[in-house]
Scaffold this motif. Structure first.
Motif, mmCIF file in Angstrom:
data_model
loop_
_atom_site.group_PDB
_atom_site.id
_atom_site.type_symbol
_atom_site.label_atom_id
_atom_site.label_comp_id
_atom_site.label_asym_id
_atom_site.label_seq_id
_atom_site.Cartn_x
_atom_site.Cartn_y
_atom_site.Cartn_z
ATOM 1 N N CYS A 93 0.834 -1.201 0.000
ATOM 2 C CA CYS A 93 0.000 0.000 0.000
ATOM 3 C C CYS A 93 0.869 1.251 0.000
ATOM 4 C CB CYS A 93 -0.922 0.012 1.222
ATOM 5 S SG CYS A 93 -2.235 -1.213 1.164
ATOM 6 N N THR A 94 0.547 2.156 -0.893
ATOM 7 C CA THR A 94 1.346 3.391 -0.997
ATOM 8 C C THR A 94 0.712 4.559 -0.262
ATOM 9 O OG1 THR A 94 0.242 3.894 -3.092
ATOM 10 C CG2 THR A 94 2.345 2.716 -3.203
ATOM 11 N N SER A 95 -0.592 4.490 0.010
ATOM 12 C CA SER A 95 -1.250 5.616 0.687
ATOM 13 C C SER A 95 -1.537 5.286 2.143
ATOM 14 C CB SER A 95 -2.559 5.984 -0.019
ATOM 15 O OG SER A 95 -3.591 5.095 0.329
ATOM 16 N N ARG A 96 -1.484 6.307 2.962
ATOM 17 C CA ARG A 96 -1.742 6.146 4.386
ATOM 18 C C ARG A 96 -3.188 5.723 4.636
ATOM 19 N NH1 ARG A 96 -0.465 10.818 8.904
ATOM 20 N NH2 ARG A 96 -1.037 9.589 10.761
ATOM 21 N N PHE A 97 -4.128 6.267 3.844
ATOM 22 C CA PHE A 97 -5.544 5.930 3.998
ATOM 23 C C PHE A 97 -5.792 4.449 3.699
ATOM 24 C CE2 PHE A 97 -9.762 5.387 2.048
ATOM 25 C CZ PHE A 97 -10.561 5.771 3.128
ATOM 26 N N ARG A 99 -3.683 1.992 3.926
ATOM 27 C CA ARG A 99 -3.112 1.190 5.010
ATOM 28 C C ARG A 99 -4.033 1.182 6.223
ATOM 29 N NH1 ARG A 99 1.861 3.457 3.321
ATOM 30 N NH2 ARG A 99 1.741 5.034 4.971
#
Length: 455
Positions: A93-97, A99
């Motif tokens: 996953c590249t985005s914090r959301f 994750r």
């Protein structure tokens, strides 16, 4: 004061399993010395983030609780795999959301499918646990020896906590075959083993292999993964396994179909191993078909539980024209029946592609049964001049050994197996303890003999 905490969690949870590693763990624990070199030796398990001293490794013979333990263990393995999957997805996953969403989903599924059921099972099992183990407080300077197949377990975070609190971690390595020869295993097992080995390379302070051959392989692999400088900070050693069949019972009955195989004058060649690709049963059949075509009267007895990737082999055996005439297969022999086979066969045959040790060789030769094996380094380490070796590229070389032995009555090895000697499980367990302490504690220890061919 250093203590050796010898871990046996998987066998403790699955006391009825009797394949290779489980046999080793059970025998080492049962023969573990109370102390070695002044250090106390304690069998331990890690359950639910706690450390316990083992009082009874075997089951309590209560079917309900045994079934519950088995179900709970399977659920724990599934939970661990689910956790590993979530970790792999999180890394991608590249985005914090994303994750965060993944984390919430993982927690909800884990709670409903694993945490609550496992908590209920644990509460029931707690009534039996005090009969088999008792809580143990770890101390700085303790050495946790991961003897069991820890890739099956989920105690990694707890082991890391113990290390942070001053406990040394020693990993027993049986082999690196899923790393070096993944083609012999299912993809899932290779993945699980590699994830475990990645963890153990970051966690262990030292490595105890079950042979000098595996010790050297582990050292080379760590040098490759960590670099020579980092690998030089670790230690590498080995111990040899014992040979007794501890579950054999003199009063127990031998499989009747097995006894009939030995009721003739024809020689019987015995193969003992799990039915799986690495053991190379196809080569064995090829060689004996060549021998039978040349007039051999030899019988081939294959003993071993059914493993993986073996459907084609099983079909070949079940449809073989010599089945139950000169070719026999047993998939669930007791130790008592296996003892009978070792005692009455003419020779063991072991065409494995690669091994970490080859326990059936020791079990056979210690009983005076000569062995023919593939010409690989570990078999040379164990058998030396007392074994006969064949070329894995040429089944005819094994067929020739069979014919030569059958016609002359003289086993085709340089030295007589009667002069070959090996250690028992008590000595094996002492080797593990003493050689571990030799590497982690600066104290004089009685040097154990390095090679098995001693009186």
């Amino acid at each position: 004061m250093t203590r050796l905490l010898v871990e046996c969690t998987h066998v403790f949870k699955n006391p009825k399993v009797n394949s290779g590693i489980q046999r080793v763990v059970r025998n080492v624990i049962n023969q573990l010395p109370e102390s070695a070199g002044g250090a106390e030796c304690i069998p331990v398990v890690m359950l639910k983030g706690k450390l316990y001293r083992v009082l009874k490794l075997g089951s309590l013979n209560t079917p309900f609780f045994e079934s519950l333990i088995t179900f709970g263990e399977r659920l724990e393995r599934l939970a661990h795999r689910f956790w590993q999957l979530s970790q792999r997805l999180e890394k991608r996953c590249t985005s914090r959301f994303a994750r965060r969403v993944l984390y919430v989903a993982y927690r909800l599924i884990a709670l409903a499918c694993f945490s609550v059921p496992l908590r209920l099972i644990d509460q029931v099992n707690q009534t039996q646990l005090p009969k088999r183990c008792t809580p143990l407080q770890h101390q700085p300077g303790d050495q946790l020896v991961l003897l069991d197949s820890s890739w099956h377990t989920d105690f990694f975070p707890f082991a890391e906590q113990l290390k942070r609190e001053g406990v040394g971690i020693v990993s027993v390595i049986y082999d690196l075959i899923p790393v070096t020869h993944p083609q012999f295993y299912d993809t899932r097992l290779v993945q699980v083993f590699n994830e475990w080995f990645d963890w153990i390379t970051k966690t262990a302070d030292g490595y105890m292999a079950i042979s000098a051959t595996v010790r050297d392989q582990v050292r080379e692999e760590l040098q490759r993964r960590l670099g020579p400088a980092k690998a030089s900070e670790l230690w590498f050693d080995y111990f040899h396994l014992g040979s007794e069949l501890d579950l054999s019972e003199a009063a127990a009955a031998v499989e009747p179909r097995l006894t009939r195989i030995f009721n003739t004058q024809e020689p019987v060649f015995l193969m003992v191993s799990t039915i799986e690709p690495r053991k190379n049963h196809d080569y064995l059949l090829d060689a004996f078909e060549l021998a039978w075509a040349a007039g051999s009267k030899a019988r081939l007895c294959i003993a071993g539980r059914i493993g993986w990737k073996c459907d084609a082999l099983l079909a070949r055996v079940h449809n073989h024209p010599q089945l139950n005439q000169r070719l026999f297969m047993f998939n669930d022999l007791s130790d008592t029946s296996l003892e009978h086979a070792y005692s009455n066969a003419s020779s063991l045959v072991f065409p494995s592609w690669i091994e970490g040790f080859g326990l059936p060789l020791v079990e056979a030769m210690q009983r005076g049964l000569p062995a023919m094996g593939s010409d690989i380094p570990i078999f040379r380490e164990i058998g030396g001049e007392f074994m006969a070796y064949f070329d894995l590229a040429e089944p005819q070389t094994l067929a020739d050994l069979v014919a030569r032995f059958e016609s002359s009555g003289q086993f085709p090895a340089t030295r007589d197996v009667a002069d070959w000697h090996w250690i028992g499980w008590r000595e094996a367990s002492a080797q593990l303890a003493e050689r571990t302490l030799r590497n982690v504690v600066d104290m004089p220890l009685v040097q154990v003999k390095q090679h098995a061919n001693y009186p």
